[in-house]
Design a protein around this motif. Structure first.
Motif, PDB file in Angstrom:
ATOM      1  N   VAL A  40      12.181 -40.195 -27.205  1.00  0.00           N
ATOM      2  CA  VAL A  40      12.528 -41.480 -26.008  1.00  0.00           C
ATOM      3  C   VAL A  40      13.906 -42.045 -25.847  1.00  0.00           C
ATOM      4  O   VAL A  40      14.774 -42.004 -25.150  1.00  0.00           O
ATOM      5  CB  VAL A  40      11.759 -42.261 -26.234  1.00  0.00           C
ATOM      6  N   ILE A  41      14.349 -41.835 -27.322  1.00  0.00           N
ATOM      7  CA  ILE A  41      15.933 -42.146 -27.257  1.00  0.00           C
ATOM      8  C   ILE A  41      17.337 -41.610 -26.598  1.00  0.00           C
ATOM      9  O   ILE A  41      18.176 -41.768 -25.905  1.00  0.00           O
ATOM     10  CB  ILE A  41      16.310 -43.176 -28.530  1.00  0.00           C
ATOM     11  N   GLY A  42      16.980 -40.391 -26.872  1.00  0.00           N
ATOM     12  CA  GLY A  42      17.765 -39.152 -26.014  1.00  0.00           C
ATOM     13  C   GLY A  42      17.799 -39.092 -24.774  1.00  0.00           C
ATOM     14  O   GLY A  42      18.611 -39.256 -24.080  1.00  0.00           O
ATOM     15  N   VAL A  43      16.366 -39.213 -23.816  1.00  0.00           N
ATOM     16  CA  VAL A  43      16.675 -39.637 -22.294  1.00  0.00           C
ATOM     17  C   VAL A  43      16.846 -40.234 -22.128  1.00  0.00           C
ATOM     18  O   VAL A  43      17.855 -40.414 -21.594  1.00  0.00           O
ATOM     19  CB  VAL A  43      15.027 -38.419 -22.331  1.00  0.00           C
ATOM     20  N   ALA A  44      16.460 -41.264 -22.933  1.00  0.00           N
ATOM     21  CA  ALA A  44      16.924 -43.209 -22.178  1.00  0.00           C
ATOM     22  C   ALA A  44      18.641 -42.736 -22.159  1.00  0.00           C
ATOM     23  O   ALA A  44      18.847 -43.480 -21.414  1.00  0.00           O
ATOM     24  CB  ALA A  44      16.396 -43.918 -22.970  1.00  0.00           C
ATOM     25  N   SER A  45      18.978 -42.608 -23.477  1.00  0.00           N
ATOM     26  CA  SER A  45      19.853 -42.452 -23.648  1.00  0.00           C
ATOM     27  C   SER A  45      21.237 -41.644 -22.464  1.00  0.00           C
ATOM     28  O   SER A  45      21.803 -42.346 -22.282  1.00  0.00           O
ATOM     29  CB  SER A  45      21.044 -42.068 -25.166  1.00  0.00           C
ATOM     30  N   VAL A  46      20.845 -40.621 -21.921  1.00  0.00           N
ATOM     31  CA  VAL A  46      21.500 -40.023 -21.395  1.00  0.00           C
ATOM     32  C   VAL A  46      21.635 -40.311 -19.497  1.00  0.00           C
ATOM     33  O   VAL A  46      22.319 -40.183 -18.753  1.00  0.00           O
ATOM     34  CB  VAL A  46      20.149 -38.349 -21.492  1.00  0.00           C
ATOM     35  N   ILE A  47      19.852 -40.947 -19.618  1.00  0.00           N
ATOM     36  CA  ILE A  47      19.383 -41.191 -18.061  1.00  0.00           C
ATOM     37  C   ILE A  47      20.838 -42.583 -18.127  1.00  0.00           C
ATOM     38  O   ILE A  47      21.668 -42.523 -17.462  1.00  0.00           O
ATOM     39  CB  ILE A  47      18.818 -41.724 -17.685  1.00  0.00           C
ATOM     40  N   ILE A  48      21.325 -43.354 -19.124  1.00  0.00           N
ATOM     41  CA  ILE A  48      21.489 -44.664 -19.024  1.00  0.00           C
ATOM     42  C   ILE A  48      22.831 -44.361 -18.566  1.00  0.00           C
ATOM     43  O   ILE A  48      24.261 -44.405 -17.806  1.00  0.00           O
ATOM     44  CB  ILE A  48      21.156 -45.937 -19.967  1.00  0.00           C
ATOM     45  N   ILE A  49      23.399 -43.033 -19.888  1.00  0.00           N
ATOM     46  CA  ILE A  49      25.366 -42.822 -19.422  1.00  0.00           C
ATOM     47  C   ILE A  49      25.182 -42.028 -18.467  1.00  0.00           C
ATOM     48  O   ILE A  49      26.098 -42.875 -17.651  1.00  0.00           O
ATOM     49  CB  ILE A  49      25.686 -41.978 -20.328  1.00  0.00           C
ATOM     50  N   SER A 304      24.010 -36.451 -25.421  1.00  0.00           N
ATOM     51  CA  SER A 304      23.059 -35.310 -24.890  1.00  0.00           C
ATOM     52  C   SER A 304      23.020 -34.289 -26.884  1.00  0.00           C
ATOM     53  O   SER A 304      21.599 -34.570 -27.313  1.00  0.00           O
ATOM     54  CB  SER A 304      23.759 -33.443 -25.173  1.00  0.00           C
ATOM     55  N   ILE A 305      23.504 -35.491 -28.060  1.00  0.00           N
ATOM     56  CA  ILE A 305      23.227 -35.289 -29.331  1.00  0.00           C
ATOM     57  C   ILE A 305      22.400 -36.057 -29.813  1.00  0.00           C
ATOM     58  O   ILE A 305      21.321 -35.406 -30.942  1.00  0.00           O
ATOM     59  CB  ILE A 305      24.572 -35.739 -30.385  1.00  0.00           C
ATOM     60  N   SER A 306      21.867 -36.933 -29.365  1.00  0.00           N
ATOM     61  CA  SER A 306      21.453 -37.825 -29.413  1.00  0.00           C
ATOM     62  C   SER A 306      19.483 -37.275 -29.030  1.00  0.00           C
ATOM     63  O   SER A 306      18.653 -37.501 -29.948  1.00  0.00           O
ATOM     64  CB  SER A 306      20.989 -39.094 -28.876  1.00  0.00           C
ATOM     65  N   LEU A 307      20.106 -36.329 -28.214  1.00  0.00           N
ATOM     66  CA  LEU A 307      18.502 -35.601 -27.375  1.00  0.00           C
ATOM     67  C   LEU A 307      18.152 -34.092 -28.028  1.00  0.00           C
ATOM     68  O   LEU A 307      17.370 -33.921 -29.125  1.00  0.00           O
ATOM     69  CB  LEU A 307      18.699 -34.989 -26.788  1.00  0.00           C
ATOM     70  N   ILE A 308      19.550 -33.388 -28.995  1.00  0.00           N
ATOM     71  CA  ILE A 308      19.329 -32.976 -30.159  1.00  0.00           C
ATOM     72  C   ILE A 308      18.796 -33.408 -31.632  1.00  0.00           C
ATOM     73  O   ILE A 308      17.684 -32.759 -31.695  1.00  0.00           O
ATOM     74  CB  ILE A 308      20.228 -32.344 -30.369  1.00  0.00           C
TER      75      ILE A 308
END
Lengths: 426, 243
Positions: A40-49, A304-308
């Motif tokens: 969730v955090i990974g995807v959300a941060s990608v979308i927000i960014i 993307s790093i948070s997604l990884i």
């Protein structure tokens, strides 16, 4: 076997593992929640960014275009397209004149040009009765109003005759008028610029500042170009020329025509010896877009790093799940599950985890982007909410991809377990 | 009539570093269709290892294993999985039911891995038939953790029957049950055998083994005796008594 049943087969092949993984996820709620949270955090941060990056970029570009996307600037002194012109460094270049401006405005070879204005500038002190205020001075032609799309609030702007006659008339920027006259009416009042008397004939509407380049009209005092050149600054040349083109798609031909006329007038045969430069917004926009794009991709890489990291979380949990459910694997194999059946089951399970995380992440990402946009708008920026469907699609695909990628190792491990050892495992 | 099972010099050797252990060695016998064979021996005798090889869960390191005249020693993982899926049923000491699932879902499990999937209707028919055979049709939609030990083992037997196998393996099926439930299970196994199924029962209890028709005794990885059981016990699961 009829084809309908075969279709069912394919659905069931995926549906069964999804049901199985749902049950397993519900059985260990906290663990599943934490695993999903990583995605969730990974995807959300990608979308927000991506959304914030696009919005900020749009905001910046919008500000530049607000200055006028159909304007061309002619600056004195040579420069290559990318670097700043010499005048930026405070070097006075005297190659551009009022006659150049008139030649461009009146040329039959330049039908693209709607109008043009010449500018000189300086810094002066303005006195009214006993008080005095410092302001920037702009000397310009009567065409200023048309070129800059400015509007007079009170009184009028000066005419071309007043310019040619070196009339001592002044038009005040909105802020300057307030500073000098307070609430009083400035029209027809006499002020002193330097040691010369000027008559105030008009006040501009408030315009606000633009983010880039042009200094604020509100903080400036405007007098006829020739008056400024002869009476105040003691110069003969122009600071720069702005040309208004009839439509943005004529910019390139207008630039080319302007260059031809000026080379002709300045007797320049070799293009590398140009003593002027012609600029438009497009090149500035291009530069800004390149820079902001680089920033966006940089931020995206961080997101993307948070997604990884979320993917590694999935792998960790799936490895635990494999060792905890080793007997289940053994039993399934004993009743006929092939290695690939077990492989699919675990991969689909981790893909389900990351897909659910992806969907929740998208919802949070969109919500937070919306909140950021609302805060931005509340702070007075024209902050657009830009979430492209493509970025959402990418987020979904990437989140499932992360699940499959990081789930495949544990799944392979599970599929290789010998049924006998798995059943013996306590 | 050909044999269902024929083994020749079956061996399983475990290598642990320098030490070689023969879990099973040089075991040869034949089993015909419709037999009820008990494999008995103390723990460590190799009876479980033998059953795992016979049940296609493990491969022998030496020897030949003919199942319905096919030598399965060289079969791939997938081929062995197919045989387990279609021709064999397993009953384990610890039931091995899936947690958090219903009786129905457990019993249907082998059918999910059929190469040619059967219809939902046929799946239901088979699951109910198998549950009827073990008198568990009243518990179809119960979760397995709501069942008693005896009930769990009967569900496991239903799972072993749902693919209509030729051969049923029972590995210490009464080991985790009280004597009454154990007798119920033995009664069901005897009924299955009466209806024509071949049963291979692995146990360390002499009493349980006496319900079979033939007894193979294992010791130290070797087959030590092979005899027909005279005066076999007939389980009556209802009363818990032996006739």
């Amino acid at each position: 076997m009829d084809s309908r049943l075969r279709g069912n087969d394919i659905i069931m092949r995926f549906w069964n593992p999804i049901i199985i993984s749902y049950k397993n996820l519900m059985a260990t709620k906290l663990r599943s929640f934490l695993t999903i949270l990583g995605v969730v955090i990974g995807v959300a941060s990608v979308i927000i960014i991506m959304a914030v990056g696009r919005s900020a970029q749009a905001l910046i570009i919008d500000q530049i275009q607000g200055v006028g996307s159909n304007l061309i600037a002619v600056l004195p002194g040579a420069s290559n397209e990318d670097g700043p012109p010499a005048s930026v460094f405070g070097i006075a270049v005297t190659t551009l004149t009022y006659d150049d401006l008139q030649a461009i405005r009146n040329s039959r070879r330049l039908p693209e040009i709607e109008d043009g204005a010449g500018y000189v500038s300086g810094s002066v002190s303005i006195s009214y009765r006993d008080s005095s205020v410092n302001a920037s001075l702009t000397g310009t032609t009567a065409s200023y109003l048309n070129v800059e799309d400015s509007e007079i609030g009170k009184g009028r702007f000066f005419t071309e005759e007043e310019n040619l006659n070196l009339s001592r008339v002044a038009v005040l920027g909105n802020q300057v008028a307030k500073d000098v006259f307070g609430d009083g009416n400035p029209i027809n009042q006499r002020i002193e610029i330097g040691d010369q008397n000027f008559q105030v004939i008009g006040v501009f509407e408030e315009r606000g500042s633009s983010a880039f380049g042009a200094q604020s009209q509100d903080d400036s005092i405007f007098i006829p170009l020739k008056t400024a050149q002869k009476n105040i600054l003691g110069i003969n040349h122009l600071g720069f020329i702005r040309l208004k083109v009839k439509s943005p798609d004529l910019i390139d031909s207008a630039k080319a025509g302007t260059v031809t006329i000026l080379r002709d007038r300045h007797n320049i045969k070799d293009p590398t010896k140009d003593d002027f430069s012609v600029r438009d917004q497009a090149s500035a926009l291009e530069t800004i877009t390149t820079v902001t794009n680089a920033l966006r991709y940089f931020l995206l890489a961080i997101g993307s790093i948070s997604l990884i990291v979320g993917g590694v979380g999935i792998m960790n949990i799936m490895l635990i799940a494999v060792s905890q459910r080793i007997r289940e694997v053994g039993l399934r194999k004993a009743v006929g599950a092939k290695n690939e059946d077990i492989l699919y089951q675990f991969i689909i399970e981790s893909a389900t985890v990351s897909f659910v995380g992806g969907v929740i992440g998208i919802i949070f990402g969109v919500l937070i982007s919306l909140i950021i946009a609302l805060i931005g708008q509340a702070l007075g920026y024209e902050w657009p909410l830009l979430i492209s469907p493509v970025s959402i699609l990418i987020a979904v695909v990437i989140s499932i991809g992360v699940g499959i990628l990081f789930g495949s190792y544990p799944a392979r491990k599970a599929s290789k377990i010998s049924p006998m050892e798995a059943l013996r495992y306590e | 009539m050909s044999n269902l099972i024929k083994t020749k010099n079956l061996c399983k050797t475990y290598v642990n570093g320098e030490v070689k252990t023969n879990a099973v060695c040089g075991v040869s016998f034949e089993i015909e269709k419709g037999e009820f064979v008990a494999i008995m021996g103390p723990s460590g005798s190799g009876k479980s290892t033998l059953m795992q090889m016979l049940g296609f869960l493990d491969r022998p390191t030496e020897g030949d294993y003919f199942f319905e005249d096919r030598n399965v020693v060289g079969f791939s993982d997938d081929e062995l999985a197919k045989i387990r899926n279609e021709e064999v049923g397993f009953i384990f000491q610890s039931f091995n039911l899936l947690p958090r699932t219903t009786v129905f879902e457990n019993v249907e499990l082998p059918l999910l891995y059929f190469k040619n999937r059967i219809s939902k209707k046929e799946t239901e028919r088979r699951v109910f038939e198998a549950l009827k055979a073990v008198m568990m049709e009243h518990r179809v939609y119960h979760y397995t953790n709501q069942l008693s030990g005896g009930e769990k083992q009967r569900v496991a037997i239903a799972r072993a029957l749902v693919n209509n196998p030729e051969l049923v393996f029972a590995d210490e099926p009464t080991g985790n049950l009280d004597s009454k439930s154990g007798l119920q299970v033995m009664k069901i196994l005897q009924q299955l055998n009466d209806s024509g199924k071949t049963i291979i029962l692995v146990t360390h209890e002499n009493y349980t083994s006496q319900h079979a028709k033939r007894l193979l005794k294992m010791q130290d990885g070797v087959l030590v005796s092979d005899e027909v059981i005279k005066n076999r016990l007939i389980a009556d699961g209802e009363s818990g008594l032996i006739k």
